[in-house]
Design an enzyme around this catalytic site. Sequence first.
Site, PDB file in Angstrom:
ATOM      1  N   SER A 113       0.846  -1.191   0.000  1.00  0.00           N
ATOM      2  CA  SER A 113       0.000   0.000   0.000  1.00  0.00           C
ATOM      3  C   SER A 113       0.891   1.254   0.000  1.00  0.00           C
ATOM      4  CB  SER A 113      -0.945  -0.045   1.201  1.00  0.00           C
ATOM      5  OG  SER A 113      -2.030   0.830   1.033  1.00  0.00           O
ATOM      6  N   ARG A 153     -11.984   6.891   8.304  1.00  0.00           N
ATOM      7  CA  ARG A 153     -11.528   5.508   8.370  1.00  0.00           C
ATOM      8  C   ARG A 153     -12.624   4.535   7.966  1.00  0.00           C
ATOM      9  NH1 ARG A 153      -6.679   2.861   8.507  1.00  0.00           N
ATOM     10  NH2 ARG A 153      -6.633   1.150   9.997  1.00  0.00           N
ATOM     11  N   ASP A 192      -8.562  -6.949  -4.698  1.00  0.00           N
ATOM     12  CA  ASP A 192      -8.321  -5.563  -4.255  1.00  0.00           C
ATOM     13  C   ASP A 192      -9.012  -4.593  -5.212  1.00  0.00           C
ATOM     14  OD1 ASP A 192      -7.274  -3.123  -3.396  1.00  0.00           O
ATOM     15  OD2 ASP A 192      -5.232  -3.884  -3.195  1.00  0.00           O
ATOM     16  N   HIS A 214      -7.980  -5.345  -0.435  1.00  0.00           N
ATOM     17  CA  HIS A 214      -6.697  -4.682  -0.228  1.00  0.00           C
ATOM     18  C   HIS A 214      -5.968  -5.182   1.022  1.00  0.00           C
ATOM     19  CE1 HIS A 214      -3.701  -1.580  -0.580  1.00  0.00           C
ATOM     20  NE2 HIS A 214      -4.007  -1.075   0.596  1.00  0.00           N
ATOM     21  N   ASP A 215      -6.681  -5.323   2.108  1.00  0.00           N
ATOM     22  CA  ASP A 215      -6.044  -5.707   3.371  1.00  0.00           C
ATOM     23  C   ASP A 215      -5.438  -7.109   3.350  1.00  0.00           C
ATOM     24  OD1 ASP A 215      -6.197  -3.394   4.790  1.00  0.00           O
ATOM     25  OD2 ASP A 215      -7.811  -4.027   6.140  1.00  0.00           O
TER      26      ASP A 215
END
Lengths: 402, 402
Positions: A177, A249, A344, A377-378
């Site tokens: 990232s 967030r 992602d 993504h994570d």
Amino acid sequence: MGVHDDAGFRRVHASALPVTGAWRPGDPPGARRFLRLPADRPFVLEGGGLIEGGVDIAYETWGRLRPDASNAVLVCHAITGDSHVAGPLLDGHKTPGWWAPLVGPGRALDTDDVFVVCVNVLGGCQGTTGPAHPHPADGKPWGSRFPVVSIRDMVRTQAAVADHLGVARWRSVVGGSMGGMQVLEWATMYPERVGSIVPIATCAAATAQQIGWWSTGRRIIRNDPEWRGGDYYDAEPGGGPHEGLALARMVSQITFRTDDVFTDRFGRAAVEPLQGGFSLWQRFEVERYLEYHGDKLTRRFDANSYVLLSKAMDLHDIGRGRGGVEAAVARMQGPVLAVGVSSDFLYPSYQSREVVDLAIAAGLRSEYAEIDSAHGHDAFLLEVDQVAEILTKFLSSLEVDP
Amino acid sequence: MGVHDDAGFRRVHASALPVTGAWRPGDPPGARRFLRLPADRPFVLEGGGLIEGGVDIAYETWGRLRPDASNAVLVCHAITGDSHVAGPLLDGHKTPGWWAPLVGPGRALDTDDVFVVCVNVLGGCQGTTGPAHPHPADGKPWGSRFPVVSIRDMVRTQAAVADHLGVARWRSVVGGSMGGMQVLEWATMYPERVGSIVPIATCAAATAQQIGWWSTGRRIIRNDPEWRGGDYYDAEPGGGPHEGLALARMVSQITFRTDDVFTDRFGRAAVEPLQGGFSLWQRFEVERYLEYHGDKLTRRFDANSYVLLSKAMDLHDIGRGRGGVEAAVARMQGPVLAVGVSSDFLYPSYQSREVVDLAIAAGLRSEYAEIDSAHGHDAFLLEVDQVAEILTKFLSSLEVDP
């Protein structure tokens, strides 16, 4: 989300932490150390800003640096990460190591072999100088006075750490990232200092959609009345732009994961049941989950750093001032292993493939590997077994002195 | 975004608009009319809330209803849509028709043949009773007192319009996004009143990810200090939760479009150039675009309606209280044409395919059609040629009296 029980980030901002002194060969691993750049001249940033009064750079190391310094690997962290790649909760670390299963004897980053370094980014809030640090002129937090930093500025502070440690050339620079952005800048800015790179779930230049996500998050923080233009450090205990940061967030947290995983994990389960009638703030489980992640971040992260680092991500473009991305990649020396995540949608895997295509076109040894995951993504943080396998294979393929 | 020049939505909220009277056969088409439900008893909502003092329902029609009322088509609008499917800017309409190319002589919804009706949704702000309307007790806006509405409640008000017009059975009920949710509820609640349905870019039940997007938008509005719990209608001119609504819209606007289209349209072009140095609020073009869309919405839409209607979308589940989605679809009579958009990541096409699969499993005539587009969710509004072709083919396939 409500008011927080604790005083939030402000009371423990990094400047209040003890400077433990720079690392020296022979020191035990895992404790955070600080390198202080000279205070007698400003640190001049890519975007024209100045940091006066010196720059503290927090970093951690694991393993032992060989006398010839040939075994150093730099790990670069993501926007809300820190230098604590591995290890338990420690004084000054509010979270356990974010890639802990990858670092240690016999692990992908095998500390019997390599010397692992991670540096908290410039503008952050986990030790390295950032907006919560005292301004040299008045000792009050920089706040709104802190200048815009770029990924290139972060890399320059990391180069100072490399100089300090005596690492002329990293065996590899690795990160996901925003960490992957630093990885790509390392190979572009200092090709001769980088033996190989592993950018993960990242891009050579932020896209308009990525800018859209992050910039909207910044505006959400800006619209929190407690943000006060960035000068909120004198807020009452518990005060500060927590709601704005949490909301930013929450949006990001959706982009970090996927539809499939949310459906599997939460579906339409409700926290407050619907049977007794509907109410506006009745929550589904996914809302509680997002609130939890938003709230959690406010307990360990500074809103100004979030604003600043997300801006650095939007500014990220390895081609800026270099004739474009293609010309930037042509500076690299490789090998380049770009890693994407199949699901992602924040940093889609096509961006990693593009890096590989450009590197191959530039004559570099380069390959693409994919983390096959539903997590989005994570996955670069969650699918540690796959990351370990990919890293191990790549690092063992490098030609290094035995 | 800053303070708005005009007074925003509040000055023109629907209750201030003239009631033009209910439509009667022979009336000219296109002007908005109102049906007022009886004020002598409350309108009882699915979620337990009551609307006392009567409900105004704004609707528009195009074409002429046949004496046997066999040619009526209901169009259902999306969250920030209104009853103005087609036609120019009119008094009380701040936007031209949102599906204008589809309605008219010789068009997909051929007004030489069909009688088109569109009803502003309950809880909205374009004529039908919503939070900005006067509360019967004190004449002040409902604000925070307005109860939670569901898609089913919206459909019940539309059924009242059908009754009023003398439409026992719609030839078809058509709509996209939140409109498609109403379409599916129509077929579930009143199968015998629906000759066919065309749900577009929608779902049988909102997923956790969809709830995540919309619920976070609501929290962003809630965190705007000018929202004041929903009771902001006495704000100074120009006041109100414009920033919060704009920010919620900005997040949604990203989900309405796609990475590809943003890259093609904006790339990394900057509004304020980077060459002179970086600044925190320097904008890329995509930011200006998102700000434009956020700001634009605040000029025509009420934040409370946005909060309320997005909650209705999160609550949307045709299976609630009916033994699940499968059992709900089994109530339908079909035909069912579900339309997805190839690039929609907000209401992914698999959700439309699922509706078709369930309908076929229930023995209904059902088919799937796809809008092939790079534009994402908004393609149901943008790709009017494809929508027209799909609708024309489907409507002409229906067995209707000549």
